[in-house]
Write a protein that holds these residues in place. Sequence first.
Motif, short mmCIF file in Angstrom:
data_model
loop_
_atom_site.label_atom_id
_atom_site.label_comp_id
_atom_site.label_asym_id
_atom_site.label_seq_id
_atom_site.Cartn_x
_atom_site.Cartn_y
_atom_site.Cartn_z
N SER A 128 9.38 7.56 -6.34
CA SER A 128 8.88 7.16 -7.66
C SER A 128 9.33 5.75 -8.01
O SER A 128 8.57 4.97 -8.59
N ASP A 169 1.47 9.50 -8.22
CA ASP A 169 2.81 10.02 -7.91
C ASP A 169 2.81 11.53 -8.07
O ASP A 169 2.85 12.04 -9.18
N GLU A 170 2.76 12.25 -6.97
CA GLU A 170 2.68 13.71 -6.96
C GLU A 170 1.63 14.24 -7.93
O GLU A 170 1.95 15.03 -8.83
MG MG Z 1 9.44 11.19 -7.81
#
Ligand code: MG
Length: 228
Positions: free
Chosen positions: A49, A170-171
Amino acid sequence: MTKIILKAKNIVKTYTEGKVKTDVLKNVNLDIYEGELTAIIGKSGSGKSTLMHILGTLDTADSGQILFNDLDLTRLSASKKAQFRNSNLGFVYQFHHLLGDFTVKENVMMPLLIGNVPKSEADKRACEYLEKVGLSHRLNYLTTEISGGERQRVAIARALVHKPDLILADEPTGNLDAHNANEIFTLFTNLVREEKLSVVMVTHDNQLAALCDRTYVMKDGVIDSNEL
Ligand code: MG
Ligand code: ADP
């Protein structure tokens, strides 16, 4: 040869909290190719991240460069960075970050209105993208009134509606159950391929990563390998 759209060169980032120093990114080098879906995998806490925030100009590195085509993003002023993000980047997060007091359609119109697109045109394009993600029947619902899977669909429409060159995700399916995750992943990848977008996607799911064009692994503060 495929063109490199985004290049990270020697990225270093250390967090200091009290007396504790964490070297999160030690020397990250990364090439993102135009029109490809690139996956970044790695253990929780490995700095994925942090790297995504730096790639997206939302955070700054201690040293190193981020080149978008040939533009060095690390040298831009804060206002130029904001301008750059609005016109070139789309973001999708694990937790959708939608505005709860606004309707589905208003959330998707937001990046267009920020980019000074007239309201009637923004309305039309938001509806078009919400149709692409299968939400034409939810236009006027508040984002607090729809399901988790539907919220990620809204987030995807919002990330794509202003036709950015690069999507940073991000995910994007990290908060969904397996069934919804697969459905949203398929929808997302079909859409970005249809629109010929470049994508960097963090995922902890190796099976999903294997469906991308290229995979990088974050480990011990560097990109460790591109093998799964
Ligand atoms: Mg992360
Ligand atoms: P990942 O996304 O791979 O799980 P992160 O980039 O979120 O990893 O975090 C990497 C490391 O940096 C972790 O050890 C985390 O605790 C630390 N970290 C992240 N953000 C901050 C911050 N704002 N301040 C201090 N430490 C942070």
